[in-house]
Design a protein around this motif. Sequence first.
Motif, PDB file in Angstrom:
ATOM      1  N   SER A  70       0.833  -1.208   0.000  1.00  0.00           N
ATOM      2  CA  SER A  70       0.000   0.000   0.000  1.00  0.00           C
ATOM      3  C   SER A  70       0.867   1.256   0.000  1.00  0.00           C
ATOM      4  O   SER A  70       0.581   2.228  -0.717  1.00  0.00           O
ATOM      5  CB  SER A  70      -0.915   0.008   1.227  1.00  0.00           C
ATOM      6  OG  SER A  70      -1.754  -1.123   1.234  1.00  0.00           O
ATOM      7  N   ILE A  71       1.933   1.239   0.801  1.00  0.00           N
ATOM      8  CA  ILE A  71       2.842   2.393   0.849  1.00  0.00           C
ATOM      9  C   ILE A  71       3.526   2.591  -0.495  1.00  0.00           C
ATOM     10  O   ILE A  71       3.684   3.734  -0.971  1.00  0.00           O
ATOM     11  CB  ILE A  71       3.887   2.215   1.971  1.00  0.00           C
ATOM     12  CG1 ILE A  71       3.238   2.364   3.341  1.00  0.00           C
ATOM     13  CG2 ILE A  71       5.035   3.199   1.817  1.00  0.00           C
ATOM     14  CD1 ILE A  71       2.736   3.763   3.647  1.00  0.00           C
ATOM     15  N   MET A  72       3.929   1.496  -1.135  1.00  0.00           N
ATOM     16  CA  MET A  72       4.598   1.619  -2.428  1.00  0.00           C
ATOM     17  C   MET A  72       3.646   2.191  -3.484  1.00  0.00           C
ATOM     18  O   MET A  72       4.055   2.993  -4.334  1.00  0.00           O
ATOM     19  CB  MET A  72       5.140   0.262  -2.905  1.00  0.00           C
ATOM     20  CG  MET A  72       6.153  -0.391  -1.966  1.00  0.00           C
ATOM     21  SD  MET A  72       7.363   0.736  -1.243  1.00  0.00           S
ATOM     22  CE  MET A  72       8.191   1.372  -2.673  1.00  0.00           C
ATOM     23  N   LEU A  73       2.359   1.789  -3.441  1.00  0.00           N
ATOM     24  CA  LEU A  73       1.379   2.351  -4.375  1.00  0.00           C
ATOM     25  C   LEU A  73       1.101   3.815  -4.042  1.00  0.00           C
ATOM     26  O   LEU A  73       1.006   4.662  -4.933  1.00  0.00           O
ATOM     27  CB  LEU A  73       0.081   1.538  -4.318  1.00  0.00           C
ATOM     28  CG  LEU A  73       0.182   0.091  -4.818  1.00  0.00           C
ATOM     29  CD1 LEU A  73      -1.103  -0.677  -4.528  1.00  0.00           C
ATOM     30  CD2 LEU A  73       0.476   0.061  -6.318  1.00  0.00           C
ATOM     31  N   PHE A  74       1.000   4.107  -2.747  1.00  0.00           N
ATOM     32  CA  PHE A  74       0.751   5.486  -2.309  1.00  0.00           C
ATOM     33  C   PHE A  74       1.931   6.395  -2.650  1.00  0.00           C
ATOM     34  O   PHE A  74       1.761   7.595  -2.876  1.00  0.00           O
ATOM     35  CB  PHE A  74       0.477   5.495  -0.804  1.00  0.00           C
ATOM     36  CG  PHE A  74       0.210   6.860  -0.234  1.00  0.00           C
ATOM     37  CD1 PHE A  74      -0.852   7.631  -0.694  1.00  0.00           C
ATOM     38  CD2 PHE A  74       1.018   7.376   0.765  1.00  0.00           C
ATOM     39  CE1 PHE A  74      -1.099   8.900  -0.172  1.00  0.00           C
ATOM     40  CE2 PHE A  74       0.782   8.635   1.295  1.00  0.00           C
ATOM     41  CZ  PHE A  74      -0.285   9.406   0.821  1.00  0.00           C
ATOM     42  N   SER A  75       3.124   5.814  -2.710  1.00  0.00           N
ATOM     43  CA  SER A  75       4.314   6.624  -3.011  1.00  0.00           C
ATOM     44  C   SER A  75       4.212   7.277  -4.383  1.00  0.00           C
ATOM     45  O   SER A  75       4.809   8.334  -4.619  1.00  0.00           O
ATOM     46  CB  SER A  75       5.583   5.761  -2.936  1.00  0.00           C
ATOM     47  OG  SER A  75       5.646   4.853  -4.026  1.00  0.00           O
ATOM     48  N   TYR A  76       3.455   6.655  -5.297  1.00  0.00           N
ATOM     49  CA  TYR A  76       3.288   7.267  -6.621  1.00  0.00           C
ATOM     50  C   TYR A  76       2.496   8.563  -6.508  1.00  0.00           C
ATOM     51  O   TYR A  76       2.772   9.541  -7.211  1.00  0.00           O
ATOM     52  CB  TYR A  76       2.588   6.288  -7.566  1.00  0.00           C
ATOM     53  CG  TYR A  76       2.740   6.666  -9.026  1.00  0.00           C
ATOM     54  CD1 TYR A  76       4.002   6.743  -9.606  1.00  0.00           C
ATOM     55  CD2 TYR A  76       1.632   6.951  -9.819  1.00  0.00           C
ATOM     56  CE1 TYR A  76       4.160   7.095 -10.936  1.00  0.00           C
ATOM     57  CE2 TYR A  76       1.779   7.307 -11.154  1.00  0.00           C
ATOM     58  CZ  TYR A  76       3.052   7.375 -11.710  1.00  0.00           C
ATOM     59  OH  TYR A  76       3.208   7.738 -13.029  1.00  0.00           O
ATOM     60  N   ALA A  77       1.515   8.585  -5.595  1.00  0.00           N
ATOM     61  CA  ALA A  77       0.752   9.813  -5.357  1.00  0.00           C
ATOM     62  C   ALA A  77       1.634  10.872  -4.708  1.00  0.00           C
ATOM     63  O   ALA A  77       1.570  12.055  -5.069  1.00  0.00           O
ATOM     64  CB  ALA A  77      -0.458   9.503  -4.473  1.00  0.00           C
ATOM     65  N   VAL A  78       2.477  10.459  -3.748  1.00  0.00           N
ATOM     66  CA  VAL A  78       3.391  11.404  -3.099  1.00  0.00           C
ATOM     67  C   VAL A  78       4.373  11.968  -4.125  1.00  0.00           C
ATOM     68  O   VAL A  78       4.728  13.147  -4.093  1.00  0.00           O
ATOM     69  CB  VAL A  78       4.139  10.722  -1.930  1.00  0.00           C
ATOM     70  CG1 VAL A  78       5.190  11.652  -1.334  1.00  0.00           C
ATOM     71  CG2 VAL A  78       3.150  10.288  -0.860  1.00  0.00           C
ATOM     72  N   ARG A  79       4.773  11.109  -5.053  1.00  0.00           N
ATOM     73  CA  ARG A  79       5.696  11.559  -6.094  1.00  0.00           C
ATOM     74  C   ARG A  79       5.041  12.628  -6.972  1.00  0.00           C
ATOM     75  O   ARG A  79       5.703  13.567  -7.417  1.00  0.00           O
ATOM     76  CB  ARG A  79       6.116  10.358  -6.940  1.00  0.00           C
ATOM     77  CG  ARG A  79       7.524  10.439  -7.468  1.00  0.00           C
ATOM     78  CD  ARG A  79       8.096   9.065  -7.713  1.00  0.00           C
ATOM     79  NE  ARG A  79       8.424   8.389  -6.483  1.00  0.00           N
ATOM     80  CZ  ARG A  79       8.154   7.109  -6.224  1.00  0.00           C
ATOM     81  NH1 ARG A  79       7.556   6.374  -7.123  1.00  0.00           N
ATOM     82  NH2 ARG A  79       8.486   6.580  -5.078  1.00  0.00           N
ATOM     83  N   ALA A  80       3.733  12.497  -7.199  1.00  0.00           N
ATOM     84  CA  ALA A  80       3.012  13.509  -7.966  1.00  0.00           C
ATOM     85  C   ALA A  80       3.059  14.851  -7.252  1.00  0.00           C
ATOM     86  O   ALA A  80       3.165  15.915  -7.872  1.00  0.00           O
ATOM     87  CB  ALA A  80       1.562  13.067  -8.181  1.00  0.00           C
ATOM     88  N   LEU A  81       3.006  14.806  -5.932  1.00  0.00           N
ATOM     89  CA  LEU A  81       3.110  16.025  -5.120  1.00  0.00           C
ATOM     90  C   LEU A  81       4.458  16.707  -5.355  1.00  0.00           C
ATOM     91  O   LEU A  81       4.541  17.928  -5.523  1.00  0.00           O
ATOM     92  CB  LEU A  81       2.926  15.643  -3.650  1.00  0.00           C
ATOM     93  CG  LEU A  81       2.845  16.710  -2.568  1.00  0.00           C
ATOM     94  CD1 LEU A  81       2.052  16.161  -1.392  1.00  0.00           C
ATOM     95  CD2 LEU A  81       4.231  17.087  -2.086  1.00  0.00           C
ATOM     96  N   TYR A  82       5.527  15.907  -5.380  1.00  0.00           N
ATOM     97  CA  TYR A  82       6.862  16.459  -5.613  1.00  0.00           C
ATOM     98  C   TYR A  82       6.998  16.992  -7.037  1.00  0.00           C
ATOM     99  O   TYR A  82       7.687  17.989  -7.270  1.00  0.00           O
ATOM    100  CB  TYR A  82       7.931  15.400  -5.331  1.00  0.00           C
ATOM    101  CG  TYR A  82       8.333  15.337  -3.888  1.00  0.00           C
ATOM    102  CD1 TYR A  82       9.437  16.047  -3.415  1.00  0.00           C
ATOM    103  CD2 TYR A  82       7.604  14.583  -2.984  1.00  0.00           C
ATOM    104  CE1 TYR A  82       9.798  16.004  -2.085  1.00  0.00           C
ATOM    105  CE2 TYR A  82       7.954  14.540  -1.641  1.00  0.00           C
ATOM    106  CZ  TYR A  82       9.054  15.245  -1.199  1.00  0.00           C
ATOM    107  OH  TYR A  82       9.404  15.220   0.118  1.00  0.00           O
ATOM    108  N   ILE A  83       6.338  16.334  -7.996  1.00  0.00           N
ATOM    109  CA  ILE A  83       6.419  16.801  -9.385  1.00  0.00           C
ATOM    110  C   ILE A  83       5.726  18.156  -9.525  1.00  0.00           C
ATOM    111  O   ILE A  83       6.231  19.054 -10.204  1.00  0.00           O
ATOM    112  CB  ILE A  83       5.809  15.759 -10.346  1.00  0.00           C
ATOM    113  CG1 ILE A  83       6.692  14.499 -10.371  1.00  0.00           C
ATOM    114  CG2 ILE A  83       5.669  16.328 -11.748  1.00  0.00           C
ATOM    115  CD1 ILE A  83       6.113  13.360 -11.173  1.00  0.00           C
ATOM    116  N   GLU A  84       4.574  18.336  -8.861  1.00  0.00           N
ATOM    117  CA  GLU A  84       3.913  19.645  -8.904  1.00  0.00           C
ATOM    118  C   GLU A  84       4.800  20.707  -8.275  1.00  0.00           C
ATOM    119  O   GLU A  84       4.908  21.821  -8.778  1.00  0.00           O
ATOM    120  CB  GLU A  84       2.563  19.605  -8.190  1.00  0.00           C
ATOM    121  CG  GLU A  84       1.915  20.985  -8.159  1.00  0.00           C
ATOM    122  CD  GLU A  84       0.477  20.979  -7.702  1.00  0.00           C
ATOM    123  OE1 GLU A  84       0.009  22.022  -7.213  1.00  0.00           O
ATOM    124  OE2 GLU A  84      -0.188  19.939  -7.844  1.00  0.00           O
ATOM    125  N   SER A  85       5.421  20.353  -7.165  1.00  0.00           N
ATOM    126  CA  SER A  85       6.315  21.300  -6.499  1.00  0.00           C
ATOM    127  C   SER A  85       7.449  21.711  -7.435  1.00  0.00           C
ATOM    128  O   SER A  85       7.785  22.889  -7.549  1.00  0.00           O
ATOM    129  CB  SER A  85       6.880  20.674  -5.222  1.00  0.00           C
ATOM    130  OG  SER A  85       7.931  21.433  -4.700  1.00  0.00           O
TER     131      SER A  85
END
Length: 762
Positions: A70-85
């Motif tokens: 679940s964390i590994m799948l959620f990490s893709y969403a967190v990565r999207a946050l960093y890409i927007e930043s």
Amino acid sequence: MENDSPTQPAGKNSPATIPRVLVATTALLSFISFWRAAAIVLNDIASSAYYAPEYAQGQVGRAAPWFILSIMLFSYAVRALYIESCSMFVRGGVYRVVKEAMGGTLAKFSVSALMFDYILTGPISAVSAGQYLVGFLNNLLEYAHLNLVLPINHAAAFFAILVTVYFWWENIKGIPESSEKAMRIMQVTTVMVVLLIVWCGYTLWVRGGTLPPWPLPRNLHFATEIPGVVPDALGWLRGSGLETIGLIGIFVALGHSVLAMSGEESLAQVYREIEHPKLKNLEKTGLVIFVYSLLFTGLVAFFVVMIIPETKLSDYTGNYIGGLAMNVVGPYTVRLLFRAFVVVVGVLILAGAVNTAIVGSNGVLNRVSEDGVLADWFRAPHPRFGTSYRIINMVVALQLITIILSRGNVYYLGEAYAFGVIWSFVMKGLAVLVLRYTEPEQQREFRVPLNLKIGRLEIPIGLALITITLFGMALANLVTKKIATVSGIAFSLVLYAIFTASEKLAHKRGIVHTELDAFHLVPGEEITPRTAGVRPGNVVVMLRDYNTLYPLVRVLERADTDKQDIVVLHIRLLQRAGSGEHGLVPDQLFSTNEQLLFTKALSAAEKSGKTIRLVVVAANEVWDGILRSAQSLQASRLVLGLSPRVPVTEEARLAGDAWERLADPKPQLTLEIYSPGGKESVFYLGPHSPRLTPKEIDLLHCIWLELSNDLGSEELHHHDVVHFALDELEREIKAGNKNHQEVLARLRQHLQDIRANREPHI
């Protein structure tokens, strides 16, 4: 272009005559492909596969693999946050983004949490590497029938101390960041990962296997505290019964698994170096990282539960991937060899994370120091190596204390480490969310998906869900991880207090250095002879720091500035881990160190009565920055001092490699490297006529005489002899590998024979 004299006392000048410093606000970066960028980030993230699954399973039970997944799948969403930043900021690091969104106070808290993350990254990575190594050595001792067992935790802690001290010294000397090294480490790691997945898959096909228990509250078995061995997985929730409530139990379990996505900050730090088109390549980088870490960390967590018998797990404490290698099908000797491979890869990638932690801490603290939050005293360069050794000493001292206090226990290190990881994520998510409302007009090439638009109002549902999820895990960690909460809050408060006191002291003093000259910073997108105020054919003197001005002194002694201008160049090295900022502005590239350097350079010029020009350039590769600056300035000579770390011949090779990477037309440059004692080594970059010694000229003439007599009436010139000899040498080299090796052997022998008589001018 005004022709300011550097010889006037700066303190008595009017603003118009203050010495100019051209600050190139466009950094001379060496750009890398998304594959190399992914390799750099994976050196951080993939290392967590060596300890995160074990920590999660020890705290949550055998249902842990589902939460890792679940964390590994959620990490893709967190990565999207960093890409927007990153799409808003040239660099999207936590400090600058939080400061932009929520002000300096929360920015200092966020960087305190990030520093706690970095301080713990080194110890947990070094101790994990030690545990893999010690576990393998114990296997070898058993294989050799020796009645000796090394204590895993204590031996691992000793190894961790050695690794940390080694990288402390390397960072004091200064380690150049290399995407090539990261790429090679990940290539070796990938071979190991593929072998592991295929072998484990084959083992399950032969033996069969059972999936881990489903991630339901009834299958969660939170660890009870075993003093000195395992921390209490419920902390202050123990006895409350709240963990039995579905959502709370799930968040607690996710909080114990969050280590699986540590290292995301590296994505923001490497963004500046990614080649065009930057954002598309950043998205590709994120996808590569996601797939790789999902397969590696996610599958390792499942394989451990499905392949290693539960009764044997205790035999592989701190060594779960090594345990997998020993429990797949196959001969014992082959499995032992594979385990050795696992250990080698583990030591490589985990030791690399130790270095990253030191470099990251150094970069972050240097960045906040540039903002006046930390006293300049911390950034004082090493007298010999020019590195910010006081920051490095402080960081490494804290890491060594952490290793000693933990006594090599990964569970306690993991518990504390999670605090910095999750709270830096929370602050980043909250900052990006706030910026959606405070700066809605700011250009964003990428937005986290799921945005609902009602008229002019945009509701960032996806971004809000990510931030709320991160905050939920952070709160769960806050109440369940006693050690992490107490140590993390204490560390953050102490660091925050240091930042605040240092900042107030700096403002009280007005950050005035009366002994330093004042400079007029002139920003420029690029450097040219016109913007620098020099003529083509100038001399570029590269100065590393204010302790090594002797190359400039030698040039000033010899140069005729009526005929040839002198440019003093300083390269501001941009470290990946230097946290984030907008596009570079002059103040970010011209700190007190540069001010002191140029003050002393002007003093030397004043003594000689000659004019110099001052230029600061940012680059992420030193030699690329130097050579591209010299090319832009249309220089004819490049002068620098002896490196405290690299031999002269190696410096010349690096310069030659950088010259080859220059865009056409490449300039002909003379490289002069001076030692403090005055010895000069001269190299010619690019095609040039060789400097023949009198002995070599005499030899050529003798050969020409002899051949002329033999050829009779044939017209023969000295250059014909040289041309013929080169053709023959080329033919011999291309004739085959054997001939090639013979030529190399003869050449090596020739170089050894003449070494004692070689002139210092090369």
